[in-house]
Design a protein around this motif. Structure first.
Motif, PDB file in Angstrom:
ATOM      1  N   GLU A  33      67.066  44.710  37.541  1.00 46.74           N
ATOM      2  CA  GLU A  33      66.423  43.636  38.312  1.00 46.74           C
ATOM      3  C   GLU A  33      65.750  44.192  39.560  1.00 46.74           C
ATOM      4  N   VAL A  34      66.408  45.143  40.226  1.00 51.21           N
ATOM      5  CA  VAL A  34      65.804  45.764  41.413  1.00 51.21           C
ATOM      6  C   VAL A  34      64.568  46.566  41.005  1.00 51.21           C
ATOM      7  N   ILE A  35      64.677  47.341  39.920  1.00 55.99           N
ATOM      8  CA  ILE A  35      63.522  48.121  39.443  1.00 55.99           C
ATOM      9  C   ILE A  35      62.355  47.185  39.146  1.00 55.99           C
ATOM     10  N   MET A  36      62.629  46.071  38.473  1.00 56.50           N
ATOM     11  CA  MET A  36      61.554  45.117  38.151  1.00 56.50           C
ATOM     12  C   MET A  36      60.970  44.487  39.414  1.00 56.50           C
ATOM     13  N   ASP A  37      61.793  44.268  40.439  1.00 59.47           N
ATOM     14  CA  ASP A  37      61.270  43.728  41.698  1.00 59.47           C
ATOM     15  C   ASP A  37      60.319  44.739  42.353  1.00 59.47           C
ATOM     16  N   LEU A  38      60.692  46.008  42.337  1.00 56.27           N
ATOM     17  CA  LEU A  38      59.811  47.053  42.883  1.00 56.27           C
ATOM     18  C   LEU A  38      58.480  47.072  42.133  1.00 56.27           C
ATOM     19  N   LEU A  39      58.561  46.988  40.803  1.00 57.14           N
ATOM     20  CA  LEU A  39      57.347  47.041  39.982  1.00 57.14           C
ATOM     21  C   LEU A  39      56.513  45.767  40.135  1.00 57.14           C
ATOM     22  N   GLU A  40      57.174  44.641  40.316  1.00 52.84           N
ATOM     23  CA  GLU A  40      56.429  43.395  40.563  1.00 52.84           C
ATOM     24  C   GLU A  40      55.649  43.500  41.871  1.00 52.84           C
ATOM     25  N   ASN A  41      56.263  44.076  42.898  1.00 49.09           N
ATOM     26  CA  ASN A  41      55.542  44.272  44.162  1.00 49.09           C
ATOM     27  C   ASN A  41      54.402  45.265  43.991  1.00 49.09           C
ATOM     28  N   ALA A  42      54.626  46.308  43.195  1.00 49.87           N
ATOM     29  CA  ALA A  42      53.549  47.260  42.904  1.00 49.87           C
ATOM     30  C   ALA A  42      52.374  46.548  42.245  1.00 49.87           C
ATOM     31  N   ASN A  43      52.683  45.590  41.405  1.00 51.79           N
ATOM     32  CA  ASN A  43      51.662  44.864  40.648  1.00 51.79           C
ATOM     33  C   ASN A  43      50.732  44.033  41.526  1.00 51.79           C
ATOM     34  N   TRP A  44      51.103  43.828  42.775  1.00 51.90           N
ATOM     35  CA  TRP A  44      50.288  43.020  43.691  1.00 51.90           C
ATOM     36  C   TRP A  44      49.366  43.869  44.562  1.00 51.90           C
ATOM     37  N   ALA A  45      49.144  45.106  44.188  1.00 56.37           N
ATOM     38  CA  ALA A  45      48.229  45.963  44.948  1.00 56.37           C
ATOM     39  C   ALA A  45      46.799  45.437  44.838  1.00 56.37           C
ATOM     40  N   PRO A  46      46.005  45.663  45.880  1.00 50.50           N
ATOM     41  CA  PRO A  46      44.596  45.274  45.789  1.00 50.50           C
ATOM     42  C   PRO A  46      43.858  46.160  44.796  1.00 50.50           C
ATOM     43  N   ASN A  47      42.889  45.574  44.110  1.00 48.68           N
ATOM     44  CA  ASN A  47      42.082  46.373  43.189  1.00 48.68           C
ATOM     45  C   ASN A  47      40.749  45.678  42.944  1.00 48.68           C
ATOM     46  N   HIS A  48      39.714  46.466  42.977  1.00 47.27           N
ATOM     47  CA  HIS A  48      38.353  45.971  42.805  1.00 47.27           C
ATOM     48  C   HIS A  48      38.135  45.516  41.362  1.00 47.27           C
ATOM     49  N   LYS A  49      37.471  44.413  41.197  1.00 48.11           N
ATOM     50  CA  LYS A  49      37.137  43.846  39.885  1.00 48.11           C
ATOM     51  C   LYS A  49      38.370  43.490  39.052  1.00 48.11           C
ATOM     52  N   LYS A  50      39.521  43.433  39.707  1.00 54.43           N
ATOM     53  CA  LYS A  50      40.771  43.017  39.058  1.00 54.43           C
ATOM     54  C   LYS A  50      41.077  43.799  37.782  1.00 54.43           C
ATOM     55  N   THR A  51      40.836  45.104  37.817  1.00 53.55           N
ATOM     56  CA  THR A  51      41.120  45.927  36.633  1.00 53.55           C
ATOM     57  C   THR A  51      42.615  46.232  36.484  1.00 53.55           C
ATOM     58  N   GLU A  52      43.375  46.096  37.567  1.00 53.14           N
ATOM     59  CA  GLU A  52      44.821  46.368  37.545  1.00 53.14           C
ATOM     60  C   GLU A  52      45.123  47.645  36.750  1.00 53.14           C
ATOM     61  N   PRO A  53      44.645  48.796  37.241  1.00 52.45           N
ATOM     62  CA  PRO A  53      44.718  50.029  36.451  1.00 52.45           C
ATOM     63  C   PRO A  53      46.080  50.704  36.401  1.00 52.45           C
ATOM     64  N   TRP A  54      47.025  50.289  37.240  1.00 54.61           N
ATOM     65  CA  TRP A  54      48.329  50.960  37.283  1.00 54.61           C
ATOM     66  C   TRP A  54      49.132  50.675  36.020  1.00 54.61           C
ATOM     67  N   ARG A  55      49.829  51.691  35.573  1.00 52.14           N
ATOM     68  CA  ARG A  55      50.741  51.588  34.445  1.00 52.14           C
ATOM     69  C   ARG A  55      51.992  52.379  34.821  1.00 52.14           C
ATOM     70  N   PHE A  56      53.144  51.888  34.441  1.00 55.67           N
ATOM     71  CA  PHE A  56      54.398  52.542  34.800  1.00 55.67           C
ATOM     72  C   PHE A  56      55.266  52.742  33.567  1.00 55.67           C
ATOM     73  N   LYS A  57      55.784  53.935  33.403  1.00 51.26           N
ATOM     74  CA  LYS A  57      56.734  54.244  32.335  1.00 51.26           C
ATOM     75  C   LYS A  57      58.072  54.484  33.029  1.00 51.26           C
ATOM     76  N   VAL A  58      59.041  53.609  32.796  1.00 51.42           N
ATOM     77  CA  VAL A  58      60.339  53.684  33.467  1.00 51.42           C
ATOM     78  C   VAL A  58      61.302  54.512  32.613  1.00 51.42           C
ATOM     79  N   ILE A  59      61.740  55.616  33.173  1.00 50.98           N
ATOM     80  CA  ILE A  59      62.575  56.574  32.456  1.00 50.98           C
ATOM     81  C   ILE A  59      63.984  56.522  33.055  1.00 50.98           C
ATOM     82  N   ARG A  60      64.951  56.152  32.201  1.00 43.43           N
ATOM     83  CA  ARG A  60      66.331  55.992  32.653  1.00 43.43           C
ATOM     84  C   ARG A  60      67.286  56.501  31.576  1.00 43.43           C
TER      85      ARG A  60
END
Length: 195
Positions: A33-60
């Motif tokens: 849940e904490v990891i997902m909260d961190l990633l949800e906040n990451a998902n709100w980064a500004p980005n031009h043309k709303k391409t949302e280019p970030w991708r995350f591979k969570v390795i545990r």
């Protein structure tokens, strides 16, 4: 909407963010849940043309050992004998298993190339900053590593067409002492243009 944090709280988090390295990590677990909260906040980064280019591979879990083994064997196979460092190989082979979680920071290029690549790189970096500040607020330690063999991680991460890895974000609880934070005077980096 919840009450927003004060400017003092925001400034304190920004100014206390620091790179915390695996030697200082503990084995205290971090919930998904904490990891997902961190990633949800990451998902709100500004980005031009709303391409949302970030991708995350969570390795545990067991995948951390697979990553450590992959990095060690890849380093050994691609490094010329004269450049090979046993210490570097050991670090690559052990750091992932010291972390609770490693998040591969990836960028998916807009297939239409509707904006310059640097803008998508910048957007992904801003997503990582959001993640890092959120980790700091949770009292977690982390750092963005960009190992020399980053270009060889594609097979391990199973990257999509147009996707590339920009680094690995190591994340864990830690027992680091308070780290002095230093920056040069901002006034030396600012020019006011009023006329």
């Amino acid at each position: 909407m919840d009450k927003l944090p004060s400017t003092e709280q925001v400034s304190a988090i920004i100014r206390s963010r620091s790179s915390i390295f695996p030697a200082m990590y503990t084995d205290e677990p971090i919930s998904e849940e904490v990891i997902m909260d961190l990633l949800e906040n990451a998902n709100w980064a500004p980005n031009h043309k709303k391409t949302e280019p970030w991708r995350f591979k969570v390795i545990r879990g067991a995948a951390l050992q697979r990553l450590a083994d992959f990095m060690g064997s890849t380093y050994k196979s691609i490094t010329p004998q004269e450049s090979f460092s046993e210490m570097k190989m050991k670090k690559l082979s052990t750091n992932p298993i010291k972390a609770n979680t490693v998040i591969a920071i990836c960028m998916q290029r807009d297939p239409a190339e509707s904006l310059p690549e640097w803008e998508e790189l910048a957007a992904t970096a801003m997503a990582v900053q959001n993640l890092w500040l959120s980790a700091t607020a949770y009292g977690l330690g982390g750092y963005w590593s960009s190992p020399g063999l980053i270009a060889h991680l594609g097979p391990f991460l199973n990257l999509a067409e147009g996707e590339r890895c920009l680094g690995l974000f190591y994340l864990a609880h830690h027992q680091a002492p308070e780290i002095p934070r230093e920056r040069g005077d901002v006034a030396a980096k600012v020019k006011w243009m009023k006329e």
